[in-house]
Design a protein around this motif. Sequence first.
Motif, PDB file in Angstrom:
ATOM      1  N   GLY A   1       0.824  -1.099   0.230  1.00  0.00           N
ATOM      2  CA  GLY A   1       0.066  -0.166   0.087  1.00  0.00           C
ATOM      3  C   GLY A   1       0.889   1.276  -0.114  1.00  0.00           C
ATOM      4  N   LEU A   2       1.859   1.160   0.751  1.00  0.00           N
ATOM      5  CA  LEU A   2       2.829   2.567   0.867  1.00  0.00           C
ATOM      6  C   LEU A   2       3.446   2.626  -0.552  1.00  0.00           C
ATOM      7  CD1 LEU A   2       4.767   2.213   4.236  1.00  0.00           C
ATOM      8  CD2 LEU A   2       3.487   4.032   3.410  1.00  0.00           C
ATOM      9  N   ALA A   3       3.914   1.513  -1.102  1.00  0.00           N
ATOM     10  CA  ALA A   3       4.523   1.725  -2.385  1.00  0.00           C
ATOM     11  C   ALA A   3       3.703   2.271  -3.340  1.00  0.00           C
ATOM     12  CB  ALA A   3       5.196   0.324  -2.857  1.00  0.00           C
TER      13      ALA A   3
ATOM     14  N   PRO B   1       9.607  -4.122  -1.045  1.00  0.00           N
ATOM     15  CA  PRO B   1      10.521  -3.529  -0.049  1.00  0.00           C
ATOM     16  C   PRO B   1      10.043  -2.302   0.684  1.00  0.00           C
ATOM     17  CG  PRO B   1      11.232  -3.422  -2.065  1.00  0.00           C
ATOM     18  CD  PRO B   1       9.840  -3.786  -2.479  1.00  0.00           C
ATOM     19  N   GLY B   2       8.762  -1.551   0.233  1.00  0.00           N
ATOM     20  CA  GLY B   2       8.364  -0.378   0.547  1.00  0.00           C
ATOM     21  C   GLY B   2       8.528   0.271   2.039  1.00  0.00           C
ATOM     22  N   ILE B   3       7.970  -0.799   2.561  1.00  0.00           N
ATOM     23  CA  ILE B   3       7.855  -0.428   4.245  1.00  0.00           C
ATOM     24  C   ILE B   3       9.170  -0.162   4.799  1.00  0.00           C
ATOM     25  CG2 ILE B   3       8.032  -2.645   5.295  1.00  0.00           C
ATOM     26  CD1 ILE B   3       5.485  -1.817   6.971  1.00  0.00           C
TER      27      ILE B   3
ATOM     28  N   ALA C   1       8.109  -1.676  -9.179  1.00  0.00           N
ATOM     29  CA  ALA C   1       8.991  -0.084  -9.644  1.00  0.00           C
ATOM     30  C   ALA C   1       8.201   0.789  -8.799  1.00  0.00           C
ATOM     31  CB  ALA C   1       8.075  -0.346 -11.250  1.00  0.00           C
ATOM     32  N   PHE C   2       7.065   0.808  -8.250  1.00  0.00           N
ATOM     33  CA  PHE C   2       6.519   1.793  -7.506  1.00  0.00           C
ATOM     34  C   PHE C   2       7.088   2.178  -6.155  1.00  0.00           C
ATOM     35  CE2 PHE C   2       2.995   1.900 -10.425  1.00  0.00           C
ATOM     36  CZ  PHE C   2       2.186   3.173 -10.173  1.00  0.00           C
ATOM     37  N   ALA C   3       7.784   0.862  -5.676  1.00  0.00           N
ATOM     38  CA  ALA C   3       8.459   0.802  -4.586  1.00  0.00           C
ATOM     39  C   ALA C   3       9.941   1.443  -4.533  1.00  0.00           C
ATOM     40  CB  ALA C   3       8.646  -0.523  -3.987  1.00  0.00           C
ATOM     41  N   VAL C   4      10.483   1.146  -5.820  1.00  0.00           N
ATOM     42  CA  VAL C   4      11.799   1.886  -6.289  1.00  0.00           C
ATOM     43  C   VAL C   4      11.575   3.211  -6.225  1.00  0.00           C
ATOM     44  CG1 VAL C   4      13.768   1.828  -7.838  1.00  0.00           C
ATOM     45  CG2 VAL C   4      12.795  -0.381  -6.953  1.00  0.00           C
TER      46      VAL C   4
ATOM     47  N   GLY D   1       4.278   5.895  -4.778  1.00  0.00           N
ATOM     48  CA  GLY D   1       5.120   5.464  -6.106  1.00  0.00           C
ATOM     49  C   GLY D   1       4.765   6.432  -7.209  1.00  0.00           C
ATOM     50  N   THR D   2       3.686   6.759  -7.332  1.00  0.00           N
ATOM     51  CA  THR D   2       3.280   7.538  -8.496  1.00  0.00           C
ATOM     52  C   THR D   2       3.779   8.932  -8.819  1.00  0.00           C
ATOM     53  OG1 THR D   2       0.988   6.584  -8.764  1.00  0.00           O
ATOM     54  CG2 THR D   2       1.378   8.702  -9.827  1.00  0.00           C
TER      55      THR D   2
END
Length: 536
Positions: A251-253, A490-492, A422-425, A257-258
């Motif tokens: 959810g965070l990513a 990995p976003g969190i 990709a969003f997380a990165v 991410g956008t």
Amino acid sequence: MSSEALATTLFLAFVALTLGITFWASRQTKTAADYYAGGRSFSGAQNGLAIGGDYMSAASFLGIAGIIALSGYDGFLYSIGFLVAWLVALLLVAELMRNSGKFTMADVLAFRMSPRPVRTAAGVSTITVSIFYLLAQMVGAGALVGLLLGVTSASGKALTIVGVGALMIVYVVFGGMKGTTWVQIVKAVLLMGGAALITVLVLGHFGFNLSSLLGEAAAQSGKGDAFLNAGGKYGTEAQGLAGKIDLISLGLALVLGTAGLPHILIRFYTVPTAKDARKSVLWGIGIIGVFYLLTLVLGFGAAALVGSKAIAAADKAGNTAAPLLAEAIGKTFFGDVGGTILLALIGAVAFATILAVVAGLTLASSSSFAHDLYAHVFKRGNVSEREEVLVARISAFVIGAVSIGLGILAQGQNVAFLVALAFAVAASGNLPAILYSLFWKRFNTAGAVSAIYGGLVSALILVIFSPVVSGSPTALFKDADFAWFPLSNPGIISIPLGFLCGWLGTVLSKEHNESKYAEIEVRSLTGVGAEKATKH
């Protein structure tokens, strides 16, 4: 005519149309501003449609429908995350980026800092995020051709990925931003039309009663009421606490991410004014919002009318759920011929989706290499516009080749899941640097470089040692197991690390340029001085 022949005919018709647009655009593309930003000639409505076309990728159309069809409620969280993310882009980034920059994300960061290290970091990050995103589109292309043309061999799907990659290179090399934007506008109209048609037919089949649709989806999924509750994909008993944390990480990513996606950020430079930038995001939100509501019906409709087992049998990641639903609902209403026509139509629309998105991604990454790395880092600004655009076109070939190779390697992964990476990165590396640069007076070069590399490297390391790459049945390397990080996204961890590295790098450095911050603050909020910046 068979579904394979019809799908091929429709797809070739779209390719011919878009190649015609690309040829026309190539004759209009004379300057760097034309190539990178379409001459800043698009209206808010046109750019909004193009944003929708750029954003509604194979992940949205194929991946989300597949995840909902296989996992139920948890899959719809992708739709919500992708949609809510636009509020962050609208409120914090769109207008400010349009007022502050020229062609790429790095223009904003480099304005008040040492340009070479910042542009290097931003260029590396842009290319990395774009390749992750391109990977998803290539995998979607392989899965789609396997279904439509009966190609089941890995080598056949690989040839398809090569073909899609070659087309995207043609769009970018010859059409630039102007050609790519018009391809995305055409694709957005086709995708919305196709998704709306299938949605109306599915709802009509169930008497426009959403409860009946959900009940049948639950029954056909083999999971009963659990299919409509949280925990179908994340937070299952087998996953335990790690599954719940993975859901929060996802959810965070998605939400953050956008606002850090390079191919979305460069769209804000194609409009003439800040007002048009705001208007284009509002148009984009409207189009994208309606589309993601339609994915709910597409996903649960596929589960109800095709069945989760049949979807998984056709493609274990579920990427063919939407085309299979089109075929099933077409047969229900119009017989076998209707099913063939709808399958071919939706397949061609999905192809159009993939081609438009990969063109936007390739343009973003090749522009960043040419404008940020080549022109400003390697050549220190001593480069002609013509030479810069030539380098952008050459780099499009190289980036296209890399994404083709990785796309062949990643077959079998769910495309929505790959895009979430990709969003997380993007959220870990790009977003902290952008927000700090726009809103923190103390921010400096060390902070920007630390934020981008800290977030980027931590996200990549955690992905490499996660179940995505090894140690799980759906991993890239199924026979290996070097996974020690339990989460798929990995976003969190990596997003807070990106912000922390940016803060730490800033406070440990003595560099401080308050006058430059004051200038970019005025420019970002009012647009004063932006025109001058975009003309030199």
